[in-house]
Design an enzyme around this catalytic site. Structure first.
Site, PDB file in Angstrom:
ATOM      1  N   TYR A 132       0.818  -1.219   0.000  1.00 23.25           N
ATOM      2  CA  TYR A 132       0.000   0.000   0.000  1.00 23.25           C
ATOM      3  C   TYR A 132       0.851   1.268   0.000  1.00 23.25           C
ATOM      4  O   TYR A 132       0.325   2.365  -0.171  1.00 23.25           O
ATOM      5  CB  TYR A 132      -0.930  -0.003   1.223  1.00 23.25           C
ATOM      6  N   LYS A 183       3.860 -15.120   3.760  1.00 21.38           N
ATOM      7  CA  LYS A 183       4.166 -16.044   2.665  1.00 21.38           C
ATOM      8  C   LYS A 183       5.687 -16.114   2.610  1.00 21.38           C
ATOM      9  O   LYS A 183       6.318 -15.728   1.628  1.00 21.38           O
ATOM     10  CB  LYS A 183       3.539 -15.502   1.362  1.00 21.38           C
ATOM     11  N   ASP A 216      -1.987 -18.644   2.201  1.00 22.17           N
ATOM     12  CA  ASP A 216      -2.906 -19.497   1.434  1.00 22.17           C
ATOM     13  C   ASP A 216      -3.510 -20.572   2.346  1.00 22.17           C
ATOM     14  O   ASP A 216      -4.712 -20.846   2.291  1.00 22.17           O
ATOM     15  CB  ASP A 216      -2.216 -20.101   0.199  1.00 22.17           C
ATOM     16  N   ASP A 240      -5.796  -7.131   4.190  1.00 25.48           N
ATOM     17  CA  ASP A 240      -6.964  -6.657   3.436  1.00 25.48           C
ATOM     18  C   ASP A 240      -7.781  -7.836   2.926  1.00 25.48           C
ATOM     19  O   ASP A 240      -8.998  -7.910   3.114  1.00 25.48           O
ATOM     20  CB  ASP A 240      -6.496  -5.786   2.260  1.00 25.48           C
ATOM     21  N   ASP A 244     -11.703  -9.674   4.452  1.00 25.15           N
ATOM     22  CA  ASP A 244     -12.959  -9.898   3.721  1.00 25.15           C
ATOM     23  C   ASP A 244     -13.412 -11.338   3.930  1.00 25.15           C
ATOM     24  O   ASP A 244     -14.592 -11.618   4.144  1.00 25.15           O
ATOM     25  CB  ASP A 244     -12.792  -9.625   2.216  1.00 25.15           C
TER      26      ASP A 244
HETATM   27  C1  IPM Z   1     -10.417  -1.851   3.291  1.00 23.35           C
HETATM   28  C2  IPM Z   1     -10.647  -1.402   1.883  1.00 23.35           C
HETATM   29  C3  IPM Z   1      -9.526  -0.428   1.508  1.00 23.35           C
HETATM   30  C4  IPM Z   1      -8.212  -1.181   1.581  1.00 23.35           C
HETATM   31  C5  IPM Z   1      -9.669   0.238   0.131  1.00 23.35           C
HETATM   32  C6  IPM Z   1     -11.003   0.929  -0.022  1.00 23.35           C
HETATM   33  C7  IPM Z   1      -8.540   1.201  -0.130  1.00 23.35           C
HETATM   34  O1  IPM Z   1     -10.709  -2.462   1.007  1.00 23.35           O
HETATM   35  O2  IPM Z   1     -10.410  -1.000   4.190  1.00 23.35           O
HETATM   36  O3  IPM Z   1     -10.260  -3.053   3.510  1.00 23.35           O
HETATM   37  O4  IPM Z   1      -7.809  -1.836   0.631  1.00 23.35           O
HETATM   38  O5  IPM Z   1      -7.580  -1.111   2.637  1.00 23.35           O
HETATM   39 MN    MN Z   2     -10.577  -4.392   2.009  1.00 26.43          MN
END
Ligand code: IPM
Ligand code: MN
Length: 339
Positions: A132, A183, A216, A240, A244
């Site tokens: 990032y 990794k 993984d 990140d 999710d």
């Molecule tokens: C998160 C989001 C952000 C990230 C994006 C919107 C830049 O996906 O906060 O997880 O990748 O960190």
């Molecule tokens: Mn995210």
């Protein structure tokens, strides 16, 4: 029991943002106030819609103004029609980097599909470095000889402060366990730095158990055996992606909350749901506000209002359904019933 201590009013900058952001944030603010915490809110009109209107993403003046608050509560940013990266880098990442929000703390509690017992773990994602950081560039763009590089920045200082935070957190938790996710078998330079730093910090915390998973493999364990985890520490991009997945196995992304923390408290920390602006359902009043409400609870933890934060989490525990506003109202009712 009612507290007799004088109540503190917390100064909170609110960035509703785009899409469902303002809708879910309105419910979060309503719930915090129903919990008895006083907020002095200032709204900032920022995000993709604002950018399309007058070109502002985040000016230096606005950034300086945001830096003066006790906390920042953010809904979601992103609007169709804005090129990728403009708002993500120019607003969200700029806030994370400028305010030195080096920890992204994302708690997950739920029962994964196919399981009968709930799990509870927290991901500590490094939030100011890695891929990032924006290292890289492009040469001969648009030609057959185009070259694009995208590096990953890992400093000993940045990695160590993140890992130390994870151990400090684990030391306060019941299970006292930290898993490093990376990794190391392929990213041998960065992975080696992370592993050696992890091993060094671990010696300061003999009471905390440790493990290592390749990222993984961690994806499999998130689905098949999430109970093995207590605290996970990982780099920015792995964090990140994994969070999710963490949301998906913990009741859905509609419940996933996050705290972008500056543990040194040299400025405000920022609290936001993990989900995005969901333009497809914006304005319909159907967005789930629980992720925003739970993010506000994380904000209250940081502001020293843990009793109310715990009460909000408890109120969000039982099933609730209905429109965005109906869910907010129901959480308020549960909170007020308990005060
Ligand atoms: C998160 C989001 C952000 C990230 C994006 C919107 C830049 O996906 O906060 O997880 O990748 O960190
Ligand atoms: Mn995210």
């Amino acid at each position: 029991m009612k507290s007799t201590a004088p109540r503190v009013t917390h100064r909170v900058a609110v960035i509703g943002g785009d899409g469902i952001g303002p809708e879910v944030i309105a419910e979060a603010l309503k719930v915090v106030r129903a919990g008895g915490v006083e907020l002095d809110t200032t709204f900032f009109d920022l995000g993709g819609a604002r950018y399309l209107r007058d070109g502002e993403v985040l000016s230096d003046d606005t950034l300086a103004a945001l830096g003066e608050f006790d906390a920042i509560l953010l809904g979601a940013v992103g609007t169709p029609g804005v090129p990728p990266g403009v708002i993500e880098r120019g607003l969200l990442l700029k806030l994370r980097f400028s305010l030195d929000l080096y920890i992204n703390q994302r708690p997950f509690t739920g029962t994964a599909p196919g399981h009968t017992q709930p799990h509870s773990f927290v991901v500590i994602r490094e939030n100011t470095e890695g891929s990032y950081a924006g290292e890289g560039g492009v040469l001969r763009k648009g030609t057959v000889h185009e070259v694009a590089t995208q590096g990953s920045v890992n400093t000993r200082f940045g990695v160590e402060r993140c890992i130390r935070y994870a151990f400090e957190l684990a030391a306060q938790r019941e299970r006292k366990h930290v898993t490093l996710v990376h990794k190391t078998n392929v990213l041998t330079f960065a992975g080696d730095l992370w592993q050696r730093t992890f091993d060094a910090v671990a010696t300061e915390f003999p009471q905390v158990g440790v493990a290592y998973n390749h990222v993984d493999a961690a994806c499999i364990y998130f689905v098949q055996d999430p109970h093995r985890y207590d605290v996970i520490v990982t780099d920015n991009l792995f964090g990140d992606i994994l969070t999710d997945l963490g949301g998906a196995v913990s009741g859905g992304i509609g419940l996933a909350s996050s705290a972008n923390l500056n543990p040194a408290r040299t400025g405000p920390s920022l609290f936001e749901p993990v989900h995005g602006s969901a333009p497809d359902i914006a304005g319909k009043g159907v967005a789930n506000p629980l992720a925003a409400i739970l993010s506000a609870a994380l904000m209250l933890d940081h502001l020293g209002e843990s009793a109310t934060a715990d009460a909000i989490r408890a109120a969000c525990n039982a099933p609730v359904s209905g429109s965005t506003i109906a869910v907010g109202d129901e959480i308020c009712r549960r909170l007020q019933g308990n005060r």
